[in-house]
Design an enzyme around this catalytic site. Structure first.
Site, PDB file in Angstrom:
ATOM      1  N   SER A   1       0.960  -0.858   0.248  1.00  0.00           N
ATOM      2  CA  SER A   1      -0.071  -0.179   0.078  1.00  0.00           C
ATOM      3  C   SER A   1       0.990   1.216   0.400  1.00  0.00           C
ATOM      4  O   SER A   1       0.050   2.370   0.206  1.00  0.00           O
ATOM      5  CB  SER A   1      -0.944   0.058   0.907  1.00  0.00           C
ATOM      6  OG  SER A   1      -0.721   0.493   2.215  1.00  0.00           O
TER       7      SER A   1
ATOM      8  N   ARG B   1      -7.608   9.490  -8.843  1.00  0.00           N
ATOM      9  CA  ARG B   1      -7.893   9.073  -7.829  1.00  0.00           C
ATOM     10  C   ARG B   1      -7.211   9.579  -6.807  1.00  0.00           C
ATOM     11  O   ARG B   1      -6.062   8.776  -6.704  1.00  0.00           O
ATOM     12  CB  ARG B   1      -9.043   8.356  -7.206  1.00  0.00           C
ATOM     13  CG  ARG B   1      -9.671   8.170  -5.982  1.00  0.00           C
ATOM     14  CD  ARG B   1      -8.160   7.987  -4.525  1.00  0.00           C
ATOM     15  NE  ARG B   1      -8.924   7.764  -3.762  1.00  0.00           N
ATOM     16  CZ  ARG B   1      -7.920   7.596  -2.102  1.00  0.00           C
ATOM     17  NH1 ARG B   1      -6.835   7.228  -2.279  1.00  0.00           N
ATOM     18  NH2 ARG B   1      -8.735   7.318  -1.289  1.00  0.00           N
TER      19      ARG B   1
ATOM     20  N   THR C   1      -4.732   7.155   8.190  1.00  0.00           N
ATOM     21  CA  THR C   1      -4.680   6.553   7.327  1.00  0.00           C
ATOM     22  C   THR C   1      -5.439   6.087   7.532  1.00  0.00           C
ATOM     23  O   THR C   1      -7.041   6.258   8.233  1.00  0.00           O
ATOM     24  CB  THR C   1      -4.257   4.979   7.945  1.00  0.00           C
ATOM     25  OG1 THR C   1      -4.115   4.228   7.369  1.00  0.00           O
ATOM     26  CG2 THR C   1      -4.127   4.938   9.654  1.00  0.00           C
ATOM     27  N   GLY C   2      -6.660   5.061   6.243  1.00  0.00           N
ATOM     28  CA  GLY C   2      -8.184   4.668   6.234  1.00  0.00           C
ATOM     29  C   GLY C   2      -8.243   5.434   4.643  1.00  0.00           C
ATOM     30  O   GLY C   2      -7.577   6.384   4.175  1.00  0.00           O
TER      31      GLY C   2
ATOM     32  N   THR D   1      -1.015   3.013   4.052  1.00  0.00           N
ATOM     33  CA  THR D   1      -0.300   4.298   3.909  1.00  0.00           C
ATOM     34  C   THR D   1       0.624   4.674   4.997  1.00  0.00           C
ATOM     35  O   THR D   1       0.101   3.933   6.168  1.00  0.00           O
ATOM     36  CB  THR D   1      -1.371   5.130   4.211  1.00  0.00           C
ATOM     37  OG1 THR D   1      -2.054   5.487   3.314  1.00  0.00           O
ATOM     38  CG2 THR D   1      -0.733   6.602   4.756  1.00  0.00           C
TER      39      THR D   1
ATOM     40  N   THR E   1       1.515   6.843   0.481  1.00  0.00           N
ATOM     41  CA  THR E   1       0.111   5.769  -0.337  1.00  0.00           C
ATOM     42  C   THR E   1       0.762   5.944  -1.565  1.00  0.00           C
ATOM     43  O   THR E   1       1.121   6.757  -2.038  1.00  0.00           O
ATOM     44  CB  THR E   1      -0.274   5.811   0.338  1.00  0.00           C
ATOM     45  OG1 THR E   1      -0.937   5.312   0.519  1.00  0.00           O
ATOM     46  CG2 THR E   1      -1.305   7.079   0.089  1.00  0.00           C
TER      47      THR E   1
HETATM   48  N1  ASP Z   1      -5.613   7.602   3.222  1.00  0.00           N
HETATM   49  C1  ASP Z   1      -5.354   6.326   1.944  1.00  0.00           C
HETATM   50  C2  ASP Z   1      -6.638   7.741   0.959  1.00  0.00           C
HETATM   51  O1  ASP Z   1      -7.346   7.001   0.985  1.00  0.00           O
HETATM   52  C3  ASP Z   1      -5.121   4.838   2.153  1.00  0.00           C
HETATM   53  C4  ASP Z   1      -4.807   4.485   3.587  1.00  0.00           C
HETATM   54  O2  ASP Z   1      -4.214   5.528   4.429  1.00  0.00           O
HETATM   55  O3  ASP Z   1      -5.498   3.243   4.029  1.00  0.00           O
HETATM   56  O4  ASP Z   1      -5.174   7.011  -0.229  1.00  0.00           O
END
Ligand code: ASP
Length: 311
Positions: free
Chosen positions: A71, A201, A224-225, A173, A191
Site C-alpha cells: 500500500s 483518484r 490513515t484509512g 499508508t 501511500t
Molecule cells: N488514506 C489513504 C488513501 O485514502 C489510504 C490509507 O491510508 O488506507 O489514499
C-alpha cells in the site's frame, strides 16, 4: 532493546479508551506495524543529531522501498487500470511543505515531495507534471508494479468490484511524525492509495492538513484509512487545532474520528485511524475499527501499540 508491544486501549465503554502515552523527547511515531522498521531508521538519524525532516523522509522511504508493503511505494497495488500511482507529502518545523499526487514510476515520492518543497515556489505537483519534475531532478524512472501486485490485480479484474476491506491491506499508508534533539517536529505521509481506485483518484495523504499536518508550536497528526472521509474534515489540521486549544492527543484523535463517524452513515464499512503527537511528547491515537496499530521509537526503544477504537 527488543520490541515492546501493548494495548494502549482499555476500553470501558463504547467510544472510550485510555490510550494516553507520554514520552521524553526525541521521539518518532508512525502508523501501522511497518512503522517499526521505518522508525528505527528515523531514530538513527535523530540519534546522530540529524533534523527531524531528514528522519521522517528517510524513515518512510524504508516502507516505500519494501515490495511486501502493498500500500506504499514500490510494490503498491495499482489502480483499476493497472497503474501504480503514488501520493506523498512532507512538512518541516518551519511550516514549509511539499507534496506530489498521482505520481507514477518513481519509487520515492516522499523525496520528490521534499524537492517540490525545497526547489520550487509551489507546494503540490500532480501526475505527468510531477513525473516530469522528478525526472528532471534525476529520480530514476521505474516499473513499480511487482509480479505479485500484478497477479492480484488481474484476479481482481475478474470481478472488478471495489470495496474497501477494513484493515486488510487494500489500504494503509505510512504517516510519520518526529521530534529531534533540537525539539523540532516534522511529518511525512506516503501511500499508493486505495487499491483499484479510479485512475486519477487522489486521497488524503498528499493533502497538507488532511493526511498529515504539523505545527512546531503545537504538535502534529497523521491519518490513515478511507481518504475521502479524512478529506471532508481536513482531519490532521483539525487535530492540531484541537491540540492548540488544550486537548490531549488522545482526546483530539477521538474527537476527530467521532466527527467523521457522525457524518458518515456507513462508517462501519470504513476504517480511519488518527495518530497525534504533541510538542511535549504526548501521544494518542484512535480509530473507527479495532485493528489499527502504530509504532513509537523513543529512548525506551521500539514499541508497537494497538489503538483504541470506536467499535
Ligand atoms: N488514506 C489513504 C488513501 O485514502 C489510504 C490509507 O491510508 O488506507 O489514499
Amino acid at each position: 532493546m527488543g520490541l515492546i508491544t501493548g494495548h494502549a486501549c482499555a476500553s470501558d465503554s463504547k467510544g472510550k479508551t485510555d490510550d494516553y502515552l507520554t514520552y521524553k523527547k526525541p521521539i518518532v511515531i508512525s502508523t501501522w506495524k511497518n512503522g517499526v522498521q521505518a522508525n528505527a531508521t528515523a531514530w538513527d538519524i535523530i540519534g546522530k543529531g540529524g533534523r527531524s525532516l531528514d528522519a521522517v523522509e528517510n524513515g518512510v522511504k524504508v516502507v516505500e522501498n519494501d515490495p511486501e508493503d502493498m500500500s506504499v511505494g514500490y510494490g503498491g497495488r495499482p489502480d483499476r487500470d493497472g497503474h501504480v500511482t503514488l501520493d506523498a507529502c512532507i512538512m518541516d518545523e518551519n511550516g514549509n511543505c511539499g507534496s506530489v499526487c498521482a505520481l507514477e514510476h518513481i519509487r520515492h515520492p516522499i523525496s520528490v515531495a521534499r524537492k517540490v518543497m525545497e526547489d520550487t515556489p509551489h507546494i503540490m505537483l500532480a501526475g505527468a507534471g510531477a513525473l516530469q519534475f522528478a525526472l528532471e531532478k534525476g529520480f530514476p524512472k521505474e516499473n513499480l508494479l511487482t509480479e505479485k501486485a500484478r497477479r492480484e490485480w488481474e484476479k481482481w479484474l475478474q470481478t472488478a468490484q471495489y470495496k474497501p476491506i477494513i484493515n486488510i491491506e487494500n489500504h494503509d499508508t505510512i504517516g510519520m511524525l518526529a521530534i529531534d534533539t533540537f525539539g523540532n517536529m516534522s511529518g511525512a505521509c506516503t501511500t499508493s492509495g486505495m487499491a483499484y481506485k479510479l485512475h486519477g483518484r487522489v486521497g488524503d495523504s498528499p493533502i497538507i492538513g488532511a493526511g498529515m499536518f504539523c505545527d512546531n508550536d503545537v504538535g502534529g497528526a497523521v491519518a490513515t484509512g478511507t481518504g475521502e472521509l479524512v478529506m471532508r474534515t481536513l482531519g490532521s489540521f483539525l487535530a492540531v487545532e484541537l491540540l492548540r486549544n488544550g486537548a490531549s492527543p488522545k482526546e483530539v484523535a477521538e474527537d476527530v474520528v467521532n466527527r467523521i463517524i457522525k457524518k458518515t452513515p456507513d462508517y462501519k464499512d470504513h476504517q480511519i485511524g488518527f495518530l497525534v503527537l504533541s510538542k511535549s511528547g504526548d501521544v494518542g491515537a484512535y480509530a473507527i475499527q479495532p485493528g489499527f496499530n502504530y509504532a513509537i521509537h523513543s529512548e525506551n526503544g521500539p514499541e508497537l501499540i494497538d489503538s483504541g477504537s470506536f467499535l
